[in-house]
Design an enzyme around this catalytic site. Structure first.
Site, PDB file in Angstrom:
ATOM      1  N   GLU A 335       0.799  -1.231   0.000  1.00  0.00           N
ATOM      2  CA  GLU A 335       0.000   0.000   0.000  1.00  0.00           C
ATOM      3  C   GLU A 335       0.835   1.288   0.000  1.00  0.00           C
ATOM      4  O   GLU A 335       0.452   2.278   0.611  1.00  0.00           O
ATOM      5  CB  GLU A 335      -0.959   0.007   1.211  1.00  0.00           C
ATOM      6  CG  GLU A 335      -1.933  -1.159   1.178  1.00  0.00           C
ATOM      7  CD  GLU A 335      -2.749  -1.316   2.458  1.00  0.00           C
ATOM      8  OE1 GLU A 335      -3.908  -1.716   2.351  1.00  0.00           O
ATOM      9  OE2 GLU A 335      -2.218  -1.070   3.564  1.00  0.00           O
TER      10      GLU A 335
HETATM   11  C1  TNX Z   1      -4.469  -4.097   4.627  1.00  0.00           C
HETATM   12  S1  TNX Z   1      -2.785  -6.499   4.432  1.00  0.00           S
HETATM   13  C2  TNX Z   1      -3.208  -3.832   5.139  1.00  0.00           C
HETATM   14  C3  TNX Z   1      -3.083  -3.349   6.513  1.00  0.00           C
HETATM   15  C4  TNX Z   1      -4.412  -3.212   7.194  1.00  0.00           C
HETATM   16  C5  TNX Z   1      -5.283  -4.371   6.819  1.00  0.00           C
HETATM   17  C6  TNX Z   1      -6.584  -4.413   7.539  1.00  0.00           C
HETATM   18  C7  TNX Z   1      -1.718  -5.418   4.243  1.00  0.00           C
HETATM   19  C8  TNX Z   1      -0.438  -5.861   3.759  1.00  0.00           C
HETATM   20  N1  TNX Z   1      -2.043  -4.143   4.497  1.00  0.00           N
HETATM   21  O1  TNX Z   1      -2.384  -2.133   6.516  1.00  0.00           O
HETATM   22  O2  TNX Z   1      -4.188  -3.193   8.563  1.00  0.00           O
HETATM   23  O3  TNX Z   1      -5.529  -4.311   5.436  1.00  0.00           O
HETATM   24  O4  TNX Z   1      -7.243  -5.617   7.280  1.00  0.00           O
END
Ligand code: TNX
Length: 546
Positions: A335
């Site tokens: 992300e």
């Molecule tokens: C996605 S899974 C994210 C996290 C959040 C999560 C909540 C991932 C690698 N990144 O930053 O906490 O969703 O479900």
């Protein structure tokens, strides 16, 4: 009003009467040999070998420290509920002799984590080539005893065990869970308790998500404000916290004693607001952002165009690597919406090189896939749709996968719409959804040989206490553990559901919170002072190794 002072006495008398009546009517039968989670590889019951642990039993182990350590752990598991002394001794050739023998046998053909458990009228023998194997044999043994074995206080019970032989070894070498200590901080005792839960189900990796926008949780001497400033926040405005190096070392060694490797994650280049608050020089505009206590993602990043950023990364990863005996360093990579294309892959490739130069193996979320391959690199796949050509391509170039499908393995997803905490962006995950998938074939086009294993992440935006953690972990963690450990041929929802139900009384007796998932036939009978099981014929399973 009856005299309140007489109540305990009356209650004790009633309990004793119920106990002796129970003993006369239904002497507790042993559990069935196959009633274990995760399902063992091979179970050969022998009802003529049923055995009851006597008060004077001795635990005898091979003289090597690895065996004696497990023997001591076994004694510590059994002493509180039995009240038996269970002394530990060593021998060149340990024999059960009416007690329990733990035999370390380098030549045993059981693999690095396998074990054999023999229960006969002569006692119990666990054989393994390693301390890990003995440890897993002990976890199985523990589940075969009556649930009252989980009692912290002595219980009058017949400590019966079912006769026969279990030969067992894991399907995948990597079986893990992740705890996000960044969104909410959890103190060392909570983490140690999570480690205990992992150990019960033969998981061998604890991934700690140590840094995120809302807080930096691991001390770094060369960048001290990461924790003194960056550690002082968490989701919702609470006080946050961090692990001084000694605390982290305590977690690592507690885990190691349970054959669990800690995988530390420093999430880069995104999810770094807490670092930018502490050190604005890392920010693209060289300005400190406000501390962040919300739950959005994808807005922060360290400046990929500034050499100082790479000094920071090398210093941080160097200090974390020095504290971490395990082979892995997880560099996040998810992300980072504002670091795109070649800037992103260029950043990742430099960080991968830093990790390799530290002698560690890179792990990262599957967003790392487009970056160049580097020997040994592991991608943690968290997609919700098994069609992922970019990840398949990275695997073709040599990457291995740890699979954590968001819609099956994410422990922060709600079980049902009325689950009081958790998310639902990847859907609802009831126990069956957590159980009914195959890590070996889940990502289309990735061969099972490229799958290192499975991990269940627990993100903690809405999780604020140990009870919250346990509510989301149990009973889904055992489902993921079974996918990681048990042969695919044993995968069977009806069998899992019934075996999982048997764990409920254990958790209750141990004071562990869990979600009473409606699809599991939890027993309603009291578990203390005794759990009585109706004897049932065992069915042997003979499974070929995968
Ligand atoms: C996605 S899974 C994210 C996290 C959040 C999560 C909540 C991932 C690698 N990144 O930053 O906490 O969703 O479900």
């Amino acid at each position: 009003m009856p005299l309140p002072t007489r109540e305990p006495e009356v209650a004790a008398l009633a309990r004793a009467a119920e106990q002796s009546a129970g003993d006369l009517l239904a002497p507790s039968a042993p559990h069935r040999l196959a009633d274990v989670v995760p399902a063992p590889h091979q179970v050969q019951p022998d009802p003529t070998g049923d055995w009851v642990l006597p008060a004077e039993a001795v635990i005898v182990a091979s003289a090597q420290p690895a065996a004696l350590a497990v023997a001591e752990q076994l004694a510590q598991l059994l002493r509180p509920a039995t009240g038996y002394p269970l002394p530990v001794t060593d021998a060149t050739t340990p024999e059960p002799a009416g007690g329990i023998a733990l035999v370390l046998e380098a030549t045993a053909d059981l693999g690095a984590e396998g074990y054999r458990l023999d229960i006969t009228t002569d006692g119990v023998r666990v054989t393994a080539a390693t301390g890990a194997g003995l440890f897993y044999g002990v976890q199985t043994l523990r589940q075969l005893l009556p649930a009252a074995i989980e009692s912290p206080e002595p219980v009058a019970e017949r400590w019966a065990l079912p006769g026969g032989t279990i030969t067992d070894a894991p399907r995948f070498p990597y079986r893990g869970a992740m705890l996000d200590v960044a969104r909410h901080f959890f103190a060392v005792p909570d983490v140690l308790r999570v480690i205990d839960h992992l150990a019960r189900y033969k998981l061998n990796h604890l991934h700690l998500h140590l840094t995120d926008d809302q807080g930096w949780r691991i001390a770094v001497d060369s960048w001290p404000k990461l924790t003194t400033v960056g550690g002082a926040t968490e989701v919702g405005g609470g006080p946050g916290g961090f692990y001084p190096k000694a605390d982290y070392a305590r977690i690592v060694s507690y885990a190691a004693a349970r054959h669990i490797t800690v995988v530390p994650e420093i999430d880069l280049p995104g999810h770094t607001n807490s670092a930018l608050v502490a050190y604005p020089e890392l920010a693209p505009d060289k300005t400190a952002p406000p501390p962040y206590t919300g739950t959005e993602v994808g807005f922060s990043y360290v400046d990929p165009a500034d050499e100082r950023t790479y000094d920071f990364v090398a210093d941080v990863l160097g200090e974390v690597a020095a504290l971490t005996p395990g082979p892995w360093l997880h560099i996040g990579g998810d992300e980072a919406f504002k670091v795109k294309g070649e800037v992103y892959t260029g950043f990742v490739e430099r960080v991968q090189r830093i990790v390799a130069d530290l002698g560690k193996t890179v792990v990262g979320w599957h967003q790392l896939a487009p970056a160049a391959h580097l020997d040994g690199r592991v991608l943690q796949w968290w997609g919700t749709n098994g069609e992922d050509p970019t990840t398949v391509d990275a695997v073709r170039r040599g990457a291995r996968l740890v699979v954590s499908p968001g819609n099956h393995a994410y422990l922060d997803m709600k079980y049902a719409p009325d689950t009081p905490i958790g998310h639902d962006w990847a859907g609802l995950i009831d126990v069956r959804k957590a159980y009914d998938w195959d890590p070996g074939t889940h990502v289309v086009g990735v061969p099972a040989e490229a799958v290192l294993g499975v991990e269940a992440p627990l993100w903690t935006e809405s999780v604020t206490s140990l009870a919250d953690i346990e509510l989301l972990l149990l009973p889904r963690l055992p489902a993921i553990a079974e996918l990681g450990w048990s042969p695919r041929a044993s995968h069977d929802w009806a069998s899992f559901r019934d075996r999982l139900a048997g764990q409920g009384p254990r958790w209750t007796t141990a004071g562990i919170t869990f979600h009473r998932a409606p699809e599991i036939p939890w027993s309603t009978t009291p578990t203390i002072p005794t759990q009585r099981n109706v004897p049932q014929p065992d069915t042997a399973t003979h499974l070929t190794p995968e």
